[in-house]
Write an enzyme that holds these catalytic residues in place. Structure first.
Site, short mmCIF file in Angstrom:
data_model
loop_
_atom_site.label_atom_id
_atom_site.label_comp_id
_atom_site.label_asym_id
_atom_site.label_seq_id
_atom_site.Cartn_x
_atom_site.Cartn_y
_atom_site.Cartn_z
N GLU A 177 26.90 6.42 53.80
CA GLU A 177 27.81 7.46 54.33
C GLU A 177 27.89 7.37 55.85
O GLU A 177 28.52 8.23 56.48
CB GLU A 177 27.34 8.85 53.89
CG GLU A 177 27.58 9.11 52.40
CD GLU A 177 27.45 10.58 52.02
OE1 GLU A 177 26.93 11.38 52.84
OE2 GLU A 177 27.87 10.94 50.90
N TYR A 224 34.46 50.82 44.77
CA TYR A 224 35.67 51.62 44.87
C TYR A 224 36.00 52.18 43.48
O TYR A 224 36.13 51.42 42.51
CB TYR A 224 36.86 50.81 45.38
CG TYR A 224 38.08 51.70 45.51
CD1 TYR A 224 38.15 52.64 46.53
CD2 TYR A 224 39.11 51.66 44.57
CE1 TYR A 224 39.22 53.51 46.62
CE2 TYR A 224 40.18 52.53 44.67
CZ TYR A 224 40.24 53.45 45.69
OH TYR A 224 41.30 54.33 45.77
N HIS A 258 46.04 52.78 29.46
CA HIS A 258 45.41 52.53 30.75
C HIS A 258 46.41 52.75 31.89
O HIS A 258 46.06 53.28 32.95
CB HIS A 258 44.88 51.10 30.82
CG HIS A 258 43.46 50.98 30.35
ND1 HIS A 258 42.40 51.54 31.00
CD2 HIS A 258 42.93 50.34 29.28
CE1 HIS A 258 41.28 51.27 30.36
NE2 HIS A 258 41.57 50.54 29.31
N HIS A 315 20.55 11.08 59.49
CA HIS A 315 19.98 11.51 58.21
C HIS A 315 18.94 10.49 57.74
O HIS A 315 17.85 10.85 57.27
CB HIS A 315 21.08 11.63 57.15
CG HIS A 315 21.89 12.89 57.25
ND1 HIS A 315 22.68 13.19 58.32
CD2 HIS A 315 22.02 13.94 56.38
CE1 HIS A 315 23.29 14.36 58.13
NE2 HIS A 315 22.89 14.84 56.94
N GLN A 324 44.70 50.49 24.71
CA GLN A 324 44.92 49.64 25.87
C GLN A 324 46.16 50.08 26.64
O GLN A 324 46.16 50.14 27.87
CB GLN A 324 45.08 48.18 25.44
CG GLN A 324 45.32 47.21 26.57
CD GLN A 324 44.19 47.23 27.58
OE1 GLN A 324 43.03 47.18 27.22
NE2 GLN A 324 44.53 47.34 28.85
N ASP A 380 34.33 49.72 26.87
CA ASP A 380 34.81 50.46 28.04
C ASP A 380 33.81 51.52 28.48
O ASP A 380 33.76 51.87 29.66
CB ASP A 380 36.14 51.15 27.71
CG ASP A 380 37.34 50.22 27.89
OD1 ASP A 380 37.14 49.10 28.38
OD2 ASP A 380 38.46 50.62 27.55
N ASN A 430 44.87 50.39 42.50
CA ASN A 430 46.30 50.11 42.38
C ASN A 430 46.66 48.83 43.15
O ASN A 430 45.80 48.14 43.69
CB ASN A 430 47.14 51.31 42.85
CG ASN A 430 46.92 51.62 44.32
OD1 ASN A 430 46.47 50.79 45.12
ND2 ASN A 430 47.24 52.85 44.71
N GLU A 468 41.82 39.64 29.06
CA GLU A 468 40.73 40.46 29.59
C GLU A 468 39.88 40.98 28.44
O GLU A 468 38.65 40.86 28.43
CB GLU A 468 41.32 41.62 30.39
CG GLU A 468 40.28 42.60 30.91
CD GLU A 468 40.90 43.87 31.47
OE1 GLU A 468 40.20 44.58 32.21
OE2 GLU A 468 42.09 44.15 31.18
N HIS A 469 40.53 41.59 27.45
CA HIS A 469 39.86 42.07 26.24
C HIS A 469 40.44 41.31 25.05
O HIS A 469 41.66 41.16 24.94
CB HIS A 469 40.11 43.56 26.01
CG HIS A 469 39.76 44.44 27.17
ND1 HIS A 469 40.70 44.85 28.11
CD2 HIS A 469 38.58 44.98 27.55
CE1 HIS A 469 40.10 45.62 29.00
NE2 HIS A 469 38.82 45.72 28.70
#
Length: 426
Positions: free
Chosen positions: A410, A124, A258, A415, A255, A356, A209, A322-323
């Site tokens: 168990e 997207y 953005h 098994h 920044q 970026d 968004n 993030e950065h």
């Protein structure tokens, strides 16, 4: 922009608050759109495209003619820049290719792992205030390297029914198979469920968004995988008296542009740099065209002065940006002590802008503190790994007792029996 000097550790939590919207408030609206598209397919996609993007489309897919035409609208210098960025992104992500080894854990027991691409990928790409053709490269290039068989891209059209030509050009050279003129919730829904025109994918990547974020969260509960949780973009800058104040200010502002909900934070132990940096921010801001957006972002951005370098490191790891940009004399010392960050930019000549766009690292990164537990997008994001094992007769006899004891404890006797039968086979 707040300036906070020497806050106590008890105050740190409030200083780390992001301007993030609680997308759960949008879930009812988003669910309605998702369900209608799941049931009605293309018809609902077109209806919501007309409602949200203000354009009535007869067909959703971008034609080969439109892709070819788009290239003619992209300037030669931008084509050259896109190709250079693509080459660097490709080189860095190819270096991440998995090399599996067959291991004999004990005699006669062989285990190995195989990496395979996720066959169907959905990308997207927002169309909002800026055409994010760089994100096309960041997602499609590693998907191509991974060997994804079907790479689908959705991006909202303008009111003339066109997607920005730079997005289409980047898609055409980065390995995207098909492009659709679909934005917002309807794009996420179409790629999650599939429609008459748009294929269903297995994993969705890309920013958007708050409605796109909410849609991705909802479909990830049972319908499709997503890259990571998303929130507004952010940067934390560490600087000292040796830093170039103009550089620091430029990173702070880059920044902030953005989006109005972005956040920039400067953390330092030097009170002396605060005023020069603030002054540089104001001077540079006057020259920037996205001034209105930046001013909104600056309203929830901060400059924080702390007492000790260890405080700066601890604050940074707790914020998990993030950065992260480190402009200090001893930036490698600090870098070695960073545990939580999406991507780190070291030294005076390494702006966030490089990552970026064109240095080669990926710019799709965890926000909102998720860097404590998530990596940014990388080659492994487009790959699944399958484990294999082969056990010989000697191997099952050597390992069998261990399995039997564990299975019995168990209380899973079937098994245990599956091993016992093999051990008793003559």
């Amino acid at each position: 922009m707040e300036i906070i000097k020497y806050p106590s550790r008890e105050e740190w939590a409030s200083l780390m608050e992001r301007p993030a919207l609680d997308v759960s408030t949008l879930f009812d609206t988003v669910r309605t759109v998702l369900e209608e598209i799941r049931v009605e397919g293309d018809q609902a996609v077109k209806r919501y495209g007309e409602k949200f993007d203000k354009v009535k489309l007869s067909t959703l897919e971008v034609s080969a003619e439109e892709l070819n035409e788009a290239a003619s609208f992209v300037s030669d210098d931008l084509k050259k820049a896109i190709k250079t960025a693509k080459a660097n992104i490709e080189k860095f992500h190819r270096s991440q290719q998995f090399v599996g080894r067959k291991i004999e854990t004990i005699s006669g027991v062989f285990c190995w792992q195989k990496a395979l691409s996720i066959d169907k990928i959905g990308l997207y790409i927002p169309g909002g205030t800026a055409p994010l053709f760089s994100t096309v490269l960041m997602l499609a290039v590693p998907a191509s390297i991974a060997g994804c068989k079907e790479i689908i891209l959705c991006s909202p059209p303008d009111q003339e029914g066109k997607i920005h030509p730079a997005i289409l050009y980047a898609a055409s050279i980065a390995g995207v198979n098909r492009v659709f003129k679909v934005g917002g919730i309807q794009a996420v829904a179409a790629m999650s469920y599939g429609t008459e025109s748009i294929p269903k994918v297995y994993k969705i990547f890309g920013p958007g968004n708050q409605y796109v974020t909410a849609a991705k969260q909802l479909v990830s509960l049972k319908d499709v995988a997503i890259d990571m949780p998303a929130g507004p973009s952010e940067v934390l800058i560490i600087a000292d008296e040796k830093a170039d104040f103009g550089f620091v200010a430029s990173d702070f502002l880059s920044q902030a542009e953005h989006g109005a909900d972005s956040q920039s934070i400067l953390v330092t132990t030097s009170e002396k740099i605060v005023e020069p940096v603030v002054q540089a921010i104001h001077e540079q801001l006057k020259q920037l065209p996205r001034k209105e957006i930046i001013e909104k972002s600056l309203a929830h951005s901060r400059i924080i002065v702390l007492k000790e370098q260890q405080d700066v490191i601890d604050f940074t790891n707790a914020y998990a940006p993030e950065h992260l940009i480190v402009q200090t004399e001893d930036y490698m010392y600090i870098a070695d002590r960073i545990e939580n960050a999406g991507s780190v930019f070291l030294g005076p000549y390494t702006p966030e802008s490089a990552g970026d766009y064109a240095s080669g690292t990926n710019h799709t990164l965890p926000t909102n503190g998720y860097a404590k537990s998530y990596s940014g997008v990388n080659l492994d994001s487009f790959i699944k790994k399958i484990t294999f094992q082969e056990i010989t007769s000697d191997g099952i006899n050597g390992l069998g007792e261990t399995i039997q004891v564990m299975a019995r404890n168990e209380q899973l006797e079937a098994h245990c029996n599956a091993v016992t039968l093999r051990m008793n086979k003559k």
